[in-house]
Scaffold this active site. Structure first.
Site, PDB file in Angstrom:
ATOM      1  N   PRO A   1       0.940  -1.442  -0.073  1.00 43.03           N
ATOM      2  CA  PRO A   1      -0.049  -0.045   0.124  1.00 43.03           C
ATOM      3  C   PRO A   1       0.767   1.197  -0.042  1.00 43.03           C
ATOM      4  O   PRO A   1       1.760   1.020   0.839  1.00 43.03           O
ATOM      5  CB  PRO A   1      -0.699  -0.153   1.314  1.00 43.03           C
ATOM      6  CG  PRO A   1       0.068  -0.986   2.142  1.00 43.03           C
ATOM      7  CD  PRO A   1       0.787  -1.961   1.369  1.00 43.03           C
ATOM      8  N   MET A   2       0.550   2.176  -0.829  1.00 38.96           N
ATOM      9  CA  MET A   2       1.506   3.575  -1.054  1.00 38.96           C
ATOM     10  C   MET A   2       0.318   4.495  -1.268  1.00 38.96           C
ATOM     11  O   MET A   2      -0.402   4.656  -2.166  1.00 38.96           O
ATOM     12  CB  MET A   2       2.312   3.176  -2.074  1.00 38.96           C
ATOM     13  CG  MET A   2       3.413   2.256  -1.951  1.00 38.96           C
ATOM     14  SD  MET A   2       4.692   2.050  -3.233  1.00 38.96           S
ATOM     15  CE  MET A   2       3.426   0.824  -4.380  1.00 38.96           C
ATOM     16  N   MET A   3       0.494   5.740  -0.571  1.00 38.85           N
ATOM     17  CA  MET A   3      -0.179   6.660  -0.592  1.00 38.85           C
ATOM     18  C   MET A   3       0.067   7.568  -1.901  1.00 38.85           C
ATOM     19  O   MET A   3       1.134   7.449  -2.267  1.00 38.85           O
ATOM     20  CB  MET A   3      -0.266   7.575   0.630  1.00 38.85           C
ATOM     21  CG  MET A   3      -0.334   7.083   2.083  1.00 38.85           C
ATOM     22  SD  MET A   3      -2.167   6.594   2.340  1.00 38.85           S
ATOM     23  CE  MET A   3      -2.820   8.335   2.054  1.00 38.85           C
TER      24      MET A   3
ATOM     25  N   CYS B   1       3.227   3.524   9.122  1.00 38.67           N
ATOM     26  CA  CYS B   1       3.351   4.831   8.553  1.00 38.67           C
ATOM     27  C   CYS B   1       3.751   5.868   9.453  1.00 38.67           C
ATOM     28  O   CYS B   1       3.379   6.047  10.536  1.00 38.67           O
ATOM     29  CB  CYS B   1       1.945   5.334   8.049  1.00 38.67           C
ATOM     30  SG  CYS B   1       1.962   7.161   7.266  1.00 38.67           S
TER      31      CYS B   1
ATOM     32  N   GLY C   1      12.760  -2.485   0.309  1.00 37.28           N
ATOM     33  CA  GLY C   1      14.230  -2.221  -0.460  1.00 37.28           C
ATOM     34  C   GLY C   1      14.122  -3.296  -1.457  1.00 37.28           C
ATOM     35  O   GLY C   1      15.331  -3.444  -2.129  1.00 37.28           O
TER      36      GLY C   1
ATOM     37  N   GLY D   1       7.077  -2.561  -3.216  1.00 36.22           N
ATOM     38  CA  GLY D   1       6.582  -1.321  -3.062  1.00 36.22           C
ATOM     39  C   GLY D   1       7.029  -0.417  -4.331  1.00 36.22           C
ATOM     40  O   GLY D   1       6.626  -0.651  -5.330  1.00 36.22           O
ATOM     41  N   ARG D   2       7.777   0.195  -4.079  1.00 33.49           N
ATOM     42  CA  ARG D   2       8.217   1.458  -5.120  1.00 33.49           C
ATOM     43  C   ARG D   2       8.508   0.862  -6.249  1.00 33.49           C
ATOM     44  O   ARG D   2       8.407   1.360  -7.575  1.00 33.49           O
ATOM     45  CB  ARG D   2       9.564   2.423  -4.758  1.00 33.49           C
ATOM     46  CG  ARG D   2       8.927   3.422  -3.632  1.00 33.49           C
ATOM     47  CD  ARG D   2      10.060   4.255  -2.899  1.00 33.49           C
ATOM     48  NE  ARG D   2      10.635   3.306  -2.025  1.00 33.49           N
ATOM     49  CZ  ARG D   2      11.750   3.752  -1.519  1.00 33.49           C
ATOM     50  NH1 ARG D   2      12.445   5.004  -1.628  1.00 33.49           N
ATOM     51  NH2 ARG D   2      12.366   2.980  -0.424  1.00 33.49           N
TER      52      ARG D   2
END
Length: 344
Positions: free
Chosen positions: A32-34, A115, A228, A248-249
């Site tokens: 989950p990423m805002m 968070c 990472g 994530g990213r």
């Protein structure tokens, strides 16, 4: 329900969720990423992987209870399996929101204990809850009592000076008493006093070995590692030690090399792999629906900017959308013109 319908209609008609406590496969998931893992992003990701578990952005209990719940909860039926991540620390409110997640057909509900932003700290949300494992356990227990879909937790290694392995061990030992059996661990601590949320994604060192040790000490728990991780080869290494990997990213910024491969690699599904261009073209019907609903083009297609990362014409594709996607008359033809830059 047809494949293009949103789940809102299912929720309103009282249809029952199709998942139970142990039916979600978390071997590979997107974090989950805002501002990133919106419904549009998840529809795009689903075009590359049928089985990856997708998460919403964190939604606070206040936004659901006192705000426009439908705006936060609505999603496309194609997104399954999809999990709702909640931010909050009031057990009763979290239970209420967990029930809402179940009613809307989500496959899982996850509690955010990671968070690090000031806004959530001031409301006792996110990583600051690492200091209060008993409260986290109470929240998770109430959520589980309210629903039959899986209830999971995502947390850090620790916060500030509460960063020893002993503290992490006590946190997990306490929280598992709630009955929660799935822990996603971001393998960094959060520094709440002095670092921004962005800095907290990079500066605290990664300590994967601590996540591995938690799995060794609590073999009965499902442990998913996050932080990472950039390649499937790294995923393979982690999966020798833990049960699942969350990316994530990298999954957002360079999605195709990861998501186009995971179904065959981790889920035993050897379906035909779409090309990058086929993926972009398959997104167009969704884009047309969103534009018809009044969504600005760039708000929808910005999630595809990394699709042609490292490919011929990829920079031109990104530049064209960045320069033209915001224009008032930007439409599907604008997106097609950008795609033509990677076809030549």
């Amino acid at each position: 329900m047809n494949e293009n319908a949103t789940v809102k209609s299912a929720a309103e008609s009282g249809s029952k969720p199709h998942t139970t406590r142990d039916t979600v496969n978390r071997r590979f998931s997107v974090a989950p990423m805002m501002d990133w893992t919106t419904s549009d992003c998840r529809v795009f990701h689903r075009l590359m992987s049928r089985h990856t578990l997708l998460y919403t952005e964190m939604v606070t209990t206040g936004a659901l209870i006192h705000g426009d719940a439908a705006r936060h909860l609505d999603y496309d039926a194609s997104e399954h399996p999809v999990a709702l991540q909640l931010g909050g620390s009031n057990p009763k409110e979290l239970a209420t929101c967990a029930r809402m997640a179940q009613e809307w057909g989500y496959d899982e509900v996850n509690l955010n204990v990671g968070c690090p932003s000031d806004r959530v700290q001031n409301n006792m949300i996110g990583a600051c809850l690492m200091e209060f494992p008993e409260r986290v356990a109470e929240c998770l227990a109430e959520m589980q009592a309210a629903v039959h879909i899986p209830v999971t937790v995502k947390h850090r290694l620790g916060i500030d000076d509460l960063d020893s392995f002993e503290h992490l061990h006590r946190f997990v030992e306490t929280v598992k008493q709630s009955g929660c059996t799935s822990f996603t661990i971001h393998a960094r601590k959060a520094i709440l006093d002095g670092l921004s949320p962005k800095e907290n994604r990079d500066i605290p060192p990664l300590m994967y070995d601590r996540v591995y040790r938690i799995k060794q000490l609590f073999p009965e728990l499902e442990v998913v590692i996050n932080g990472g991780i950039k390649t499937l080869e790294e995923c393979d290494t982690h999966l020798q030690q833990v049960d699942g990997v969350m990316i994530g990213r990298e999954a957002y910024q360079n999605p195709w090399p990861l998501l186009s491969q995971v179904d065959s690699r981790y889920f035993g599904d050897d379906h035909a792999i779409p090309s990058r261009l086929e993926t972009a073209e398959a997104f167009i019907p969704h884009l047309e629906r969103r534009l018809a609903q009044g969504a600005p083009l760039y708000a929808v297609v910005k999630h595809l900017l990394g699709l042609f990362h490292g490919q011929r014409g990829g920079k031109q594709f990104r530049r064209y959308l960045s320069e033209n996607g915001h224009k008032r008359d930007a439409a599907v033809d604008t997106f097609r013109a950008a795609l033509a830059l990677v076809q030549g």
